[in-house]
Every structure is written in C-alpha cells, then in structure tokens.
Design an enzyme around this catalytic site. Structure first.
Site, PDB file in Angstrom:
ATOM      1  N   THR A  93      -9.469 -10.296 -62.501  1.00 20.57           N
ATOM      2  CA  THR A  93      -8.213 -10.991 -62.215  1.00 20.57           C
ATOM      3  C   THR A  93      -7.595 -10.308 -61.002  1.00 20.57           C
ATOM      4  O   THR A  93      -7.223  -9.132 -61.071  1.00 20.57           O
ATOM      5  CB  THR A  93      -7.234 -10.887 -63.403  1.00 20.57           C
ATOM      6  OG1 THR A  93      -7.841 -11.468 -64.548  1.00 20.57           O
ATOM      7  CG2 THR A  93      -5.931 -11.613 -63.091  1.00 20.57           C
ATOM      8  N   LYS A 168      -5.484 -18.951 -63.344  1.00 20.96           N
ATOM      9  CA  LYS A 168      -5.316 -17.824 -64.276  1.00 20.96           C
ATOM     10  C   LYS A 168      -3.884 -17.281 -64.236  1.00 20.96           C
ATOM     11  O   LYS A 168      -3.256 -17.081 -65.277  1.00 20.96           O
ATOM     12  CB  LYS A 168      -6.327 -16.733 -63.885  1.00 20.96           C
ATOM     13  CG  LYS A 168      -6.072 -15.357 -64.431  1.00 20.96           C
ATOM     14  CD  LYS A 168      -6.628 -15.170 -65.805  1.00 20.96           C
ATOM     15  CE  LYS A 168      -6.195 -13.816 -66.355  1.00 20.96           C
ATOM     16  NZ  LYS A 168      -6.613 -13.571 -67.696  1.00 20.96           N
ATOM     17  N   LYS A 243       0.666  -6.891 -65.080  1.00 20.55           N
ATOM     18  CA  LYS A 243      -0.182  -7.056 -63.878  1.00 20.55           C
ATOM     19  C   LYS A 243      -0.240  -8.532 -63.476  1.00 20.55           C
ATOM     20  O   LYS A 243      -0.050  -8.885 -62.315  1.00 20.55           O
ATOM     21  CB  LYS A 243      -1.596  -6.534 -64.178  1.00 20.55           C
ATOM     22  CG  LYS A 243      -2.590  -6.819 -63.075  1.00 20.55           C
ATOM     23  CD  LYS A 243      -4.036  -6.586 -63.481  1.00 20.55           C
ATOM     24  CE  LYS A 243      -4.956  -7.185 -62.424  1.00 20.55           C
ATOM     25  NZ  LYS A 243      -6.371  -7.072 -62.737  1.00 20.55           N
TER      26      LYS A 243
HETATM   27  P1  NAD Z   1     -11.373  -1.603 -67.210  1.00 21.54           P
HETATM   28  O1  NAD Z   1     -10.475  -0.674 -66.471  1.00 21.54           O
HETATM   29  O2  NAD Z   1     -11.726  -1.297 -68.635  1.00 21.54           O
HETATM   30  O3  NAD Z   1     -12.766  -1.768 -66.419  1.00 21.54           O
HETATM   31  C1  NAD Z   1     -12.879  -1.765 -65.020  1.00 21.54           C
HETATM   32  C2  NAD Z   1     -14.119  -0.948 -64.680  1.00 21.54           C
HETATM   33  O4  NAD Z   1     -14.340  -0.999 -63.273  1.00 21.54           O
HETATM   34  C3  NAD Z   1     -13.987   0.530 -65.055  1.00 21.54           C
HETATM   35  O5  NAD Z   1     -15.025   0.883 -65.955  1.00 21.54           O
HETATM   36  C4  NAD Z   1     -14.100   1.248 -63.710  1.00 21.54           C
HETATM   37  O6  NAD Z   1     -14.768   2.491 -63.810  1.00 21.54           O
HETATM   38  C5  NAD Z   1     -14.883   0.244 -62.900  1.00 21.54           C
HETATM   39  N1  NAD Z   1     -14.757   0.429 -61.453  1.00 21.54           N
HETATM   40  C6  NAD Z   1     -13.625   0.561 -60.716  1.00 21.54           C
HETATM   41  N2  NAD Z   1     -13.941   0.685 -59.405  1.00 21.54           N
HETATM   42  C7  NAD Z   1     -15.296   0.620 -59.330  1.00 21.54           C
HETATM   43  C8  NAD Z   1     -16.208   0.682 -58.269  1.00 21.54           C
HETATM   44  N3  NAD Z   1     -15.816   0.862 -57.007  1.00 21.54           N
HETATM   45  N4  NAD Z   1     -17.533   0.599 -58.548  1.00 21.54           N
HETATM   46  C9  NAD Z   1     -17.957   0.417 -59.816  1.00 21.54           C
HETATM   47  N5  NAD Z   1     -17.124   0.344 -60.889  1.00 21.54           N
HETATM   48  C10 NAD Z   1     -15.821   0.455 -60.631  1.00 21.54           C
HETATM   49  O7  NAD Z   1     -10.713  -3.045 -67.090  1.00 21.54           O
HETATM   50  P2  NAD Z   1     -11.027  -4.347 -67.991  1.00 21.54           P
HETATM   51  O8  NAD Z   1     -10.094  -4.394 -69.129  1.00 21.54           O
HETATM   52  O9  NAD Z   1     -12.498  -4.421 -68.209  1.00 21.54           O
HETATM   53  O10 NAD Z   1     -10.567  -5.491 -66.975  1.00 21.54           O
HETATM   54  C11 NAD Z   1     -11.374  -5.893 -65.869  1.00 21.54           C
HETATM   55  C12 NAD Z   1     -10.722  -7.098 -65.231  1.00 21.54           C
HETATM   56  O11 NAD Z   1     -10.608  -8.145 -66.200  1.00 21.54           O
HETATM   57  C13 NAD Z   1      -9.311  -6.840 -64.698  1.00 21.54           C
HETATM   58  O12 NAD Z   1      -9.151  -7.522 -63.484  1.00 21.54           O
HETATM   59  C14 NAD Z   1      -8.419  -7.406 -65.806  1.00 21.54           C
HETATM   60  O13 NAD Z   1      -7.156  -7.843 -65.314  1.00 21.54           O
HETATM   61  C15 NAD Z   1      -9.254  -8.592 -66.276  1.00 21.54           C
HETATM   62  N6  NAD Z   1      -8.999  -9.031 -67.652  1.00 21.54           N
HETATM   63  C16 NAD Z   1      -8.900  -8.121 -68.654  1.00 21.54           C
HETATM   64  C17 NAD Z   1      -8.653  -8.554 -69.960  1.00 21.54           C
HETATM   65  C18 NAD Z   1      -8.540  -7.577 -71.116  1.00 21.54           C
HETATM   66  O14 NAD Z   1      -8.133  -7.998 -72.214  1.00 21.54           O
HETATM   67  N7  NAD Z   1      -8.906  -6.299 -70.941  1.00 21.54           N
HETATM   68  C19 NAD Z   1      -8.511  -9.922 -70.223  1.00 21.54           C
HETATM   69  C20 NAD Z   1      -8.653 -10.841 -69.177  1.00 21.54           C
HETATM   70  C21 NAD Z   1      -8.899 -10.364 -67.897  1.00 21.54           C
END
Ligand code: NAD
Length: 295
Positions: A93, A168, A243
């Site tokens: 997102t 979204k 966010k």
């Molecule tokens: P998270 O922080 O658990 O996971 C993100 C991952 O990206 C981390 O493991 C981090 O180490 C990795 N990362 C960051 N920079 C990196 C790079 N340069 N190279 C490789 N890996 C890298 O976050 P999440 O909860 O998995 O959310 C991910 C996305 O999904 C976000 O944009 C969030 O807004 C969206 N989202 C989350 C949810 C939820 O319920 N958690 C629901 C809908 C959407």
C-alpha cells in the site's frame, strides 16, 4: 512460473507461501533473516539479495512497507535485472504518485507493471483469501490475474496505473471515518442510557448499518469475532489505519478534493497512536472517545 518475491513480512510471508502451494517456483528475499528463514520453511528458495531474486523471473511480486521502499527497490534491484516483458506486481500500500512514477519507469524499461494493493489482513494473506485492487493496462491485468489467483479470492481491475492504490486508500478512508462514527454512536447511545446490545440490534438493521458495526463492532459483545472481544488485539492495527488515512489525505490535497471526514479521522488516529494505541485494532479508538484509554 518462476516468481521473484521481495518483502516477506507479516503479509508477504503468507503470500509467498501460497504461491509455492500453487506450484510456482519462488525465489524470495527480505532484509530480515527471520523473515527469510520462515519463507525457506514454506518452500521458497532464498536469494542473496533482491536483484538475485529478480534475475530470471517471469514475474516479480513486492510487498514492502511504503512508497520510498518501493521506489528504491525497483530502481536498484528490479529495473536493471528483469528481462524485457517481465510482469511486475507491487502489492504494497503506497502513495498514488509513487505507484504511477514506478509504473512509468517500468514501461520505459520495457516491463509490464501493475499496482495491486490488498484488502484483508494477515489471516487473509496466510489463507490466500485477499482481495486485490489492480491498476494497469487490460493486458497487464490479464497476466497479473494468473499470479494473484494463488493469493486471493477476488481480483478487481480498478483502471490504469495507480488506480489500485486510489481504490485502496479511498476504501480505507471510508473505513476509518465509519469506524470513528460507529464508535461515537455507541458512546453516545450508552451515555443516553441505551444498552450496547440493544443499540446494535436496532442500528445493525437500520440505516446506520455499516461494516465497522457489523464485522468489527468496537464494543465487545454484539459481534463475538470482533477484535473488541480480545482487548483489541489482532485485527487491523491503528498504525496501519493511520498510514492509509495519511495517504488518502495527501492524495486529496494533491488533486484539490475536500475530505473533511477523512482528515478528522486522520487527526483522531494520530492522537490515538501517539497515546500508545498504534498496535491495537483500529476499533479501539472508541476508548479514546469514551475517555477510558489508558495507553
Ligand atoms: P511488514 O513490515 O511486516 O513487512 C515488510 C517487509 O519488507 C519487512 O519484512 C521488511 O524487512 C521488508 N523490507 C523492507 N525494505 C526492504 C528491502 N529494501 N528489501 C527487502 N525487504 C525489505 O509489513 P506488512 O504488514 O507485511 O505490510 C506490507 C504492506 O502491506 C504495507 O504496504 C502495508 O500497508 C500493506 N498491508 C498490510 C496489511 C496488514 O494487515 N498487515 C493489510 C493490508 C495491506
């Protein structure tokens, strides 16, 4: 298919595992060794870095925290490495402007890109029941559907590049504002002497009915599966709602749209997360409104 997957966090971990279950060969990478270890246990091969995950892939999926991560990962590790015609799917997102900018760079590099943010949380990511809102050309959408089908139950074409992100953040702005309004209504009802269950029984069948009330009721009791029954643990974290509200209000400013309810919801979630509410489900904002939040 051979799929490169970058970002194996709360959401990406389950999504990559579902691609493996569907028979794809997934070469994955995350900066976190723990995330890489979980993905290896789920059947992914782990690449030495993001560029190695992209090399030789038919499709690349990214699930990263925010626009800045997406811009840098694509610039540094995807564009120079992906073969011409490779399908790129960013499921993070992020802000609409970053989504459009990265898609334009992808086109220049001869690649095919969609923005495909998700609705549904960690449980839906693990179960393969996410909803994807997809921005990109009709041809790109048709190719993306094949990959997304392994991770979701609904895949909707929202329009051109950036339209998935637009859908979204508009949806989540509505969700944030409706949760605040639902919480306010329950607080007022109780102060006026109405029993919460009685108010729910009436309003959930009347014109005030909405998802925030019938699925995530902020008062414990009426909806047994709602996070309010588990001290607001699990569910959709207030930090993530904040966010998305920030993204919506920023996008509104960029196009001159008036979003007073979205801006008010943003201010309330800003206050709530500042007082320690960030990890709680976003329905816990009711505790800010009724004065019972203690951080
Ligand atoms: P998270 O922080 O658990 O996971 C993100 C991952 O990206 C981390 O493991 C981090 O180490 C990795 N990362 C960051 N920079 C990196 C790079 N340069 N190279 C490789 N890996 C890298 O976050 P999440 O909860 O998995 O959310 C991910 C996305 O999904 C976000 O944009 C969030 O807004 C969206 N989202 C989350 C949810 C939820 O319920 N958690 C629901 C809908 C959407």
């Amino acid at each position: 298919m051979k799929i490169g997957f970058i970002g194996l966090g709360n959401m990406g971990g389950g999504m990559a595992a579902n691609l493996v279950k569907a028979g794809h060969s997934v070469n994955a990478f995350d900066l976190s060794p723990e995330a890489n270890a979980r993905a290896r246990d789920a059947g992914c091969s782990i690449a030495a870095d993001a560029a190695v995950a992209v090399a030789g892939a038919d499709a690349v999926v990214t699930m990263l925290p925010a626009g800045t991560h997406v811009r840098s990962v694509y610039a540094q590790s995807v564009f120079g490495m992906a073969a011409k015609g490779t399908l790129l799917l960013d499921c993070s997102t992020i802000d609409v402007a970053s989504a459009k900018a990265v898609a334009a760079d992808a086109e220049t590099a001869g690649l095919v890109m969609v923005d495909a943010p998700v609705s549904g949380g960690i449980a839906a990511a693990n179960a393969g029941t996410l909803t994807f809102m997809v921005g990109g050309s009709t041809e790109a959408f048709a190719r993306a559907e094949v990959v997304l089908a392994a991770m979701g139950k609904a895949i909707i074409h929202a329009g051109g590049a950036g339209a998935g992100q637009a859908a979204k953040i508009c949806n989540n702005m509505l969700l944030g504002a409706s949760m605040v309004a639902t919480a306010e209504a329950f607080v007022l009802a109780q102060k006026l002497g109405l029993d919460a269950q009685t108010f729910f029984d009436i309003s959930s069948k009347a014109s005030g009915q909405c998802w925030s009330m019938t699925s995530y009721c902020p008062v414990p009791g009426p909806v047994p599966t709602a996070p309010s029954n588990r001290d607001y643990e699990g569910g959709f974290a207030a930090a993530l709602m904040l966010k998305d509200l920030k993204l919506a209000v920023e996008a509104a400013q960029s196009v001159g749209a008036s979003v007073p309810m979205g801006a008010q919801a943003e201010a309330l979630y800003q206050m709530f997360t500042g007082l320690g509410g960030a990890p709680k489900d976003f329905s816990a904002v009711i505790k800010l409104l009724d004065g019972s939040w203690r951080g």
